[in-house]
Design a protein around this motif. Sequence first.
Motif: not given
Length: 272
Positions: A178-189, A204-213, A235-239
């Motif tokens: 899998v390309p490197i961008l699909g294997r890198l992970v990063a997050g901030i809370e 997994l090669g995509y941005p994410t957003l979230g909210l916890d309570f 990889y990214h065939e069907l997202d």
Amino acid sequence: SGWAYLADFYKKGFAFGILIKGETAAQAYSDDLLLYSGKFQFIPSIGTGFSLIKNVLRIGYSLQWINQASGQREVLVNAPNLGFNQTLMQGCALSHNVGLEYSIAWKTISKMTGVVRNLFGANFSANSLIHYTNNPQGVPPSEPMMLDLAFSGQHRFSEKTFIRYSFGINDAFDANQVPILGRLVAGIELSLIKNFTFRGGWQLGYPTLGLDFEVNSGRHAISLAMFSRDTGSSYHELDVLRFMFQYQFKLGKKEATAARTLRLIMKEVSEL
């Protein structure tokens, strides 16, 4: 669409968990052709763990019994017997996993983690405990051994405000090609208000957003998230863009080392 249920129970030095998961997706290529896929899993797991150097170093092991049906199919829109559980590959495999967590008390609370998944590989056979399809088309392909590495930290500004961050790479040696961008992970809370946490990241090669309570000192938690997932065979065939609602509750006292390690190892099976 998708859903997942994870329950775990633990005693000192031992943990047991069950992950039940399903994912489905469909996409029309033209007025006549439809590509759809399904993946269903039932995974009982047992784990053990221990800590060294006054809980600075945690080491754990888990054994997962993966019962899985998965595959994709391209058909005519008006084809008979359409269904996400049709013509899937089905089987079971044993997966050995080892996790390590090292805590660093340097200015901020930081941790380095490493997880070896599918130690020696996970090879599927046809003797599945759960039968998701009545017409299996062989067994799923073997899953290679993988190494996940991550670094995380936390800085608290006050009793109610803090920031957490994490960076890592899944499948560090690219066993799945899998390309490197699909294997890198990063997050901030970021928590600016008590019990509310805002999250953002890359996975997994995509941005994410979230909210916890959270309420009752974190014993009950509600999470909302927006993210994308690959549902095709490459990889990214069907997202598919997904919106997730999650409710979590905890019973008992402080989480034991074995349960922490089991949850660490299983995180991207459920996500994992």
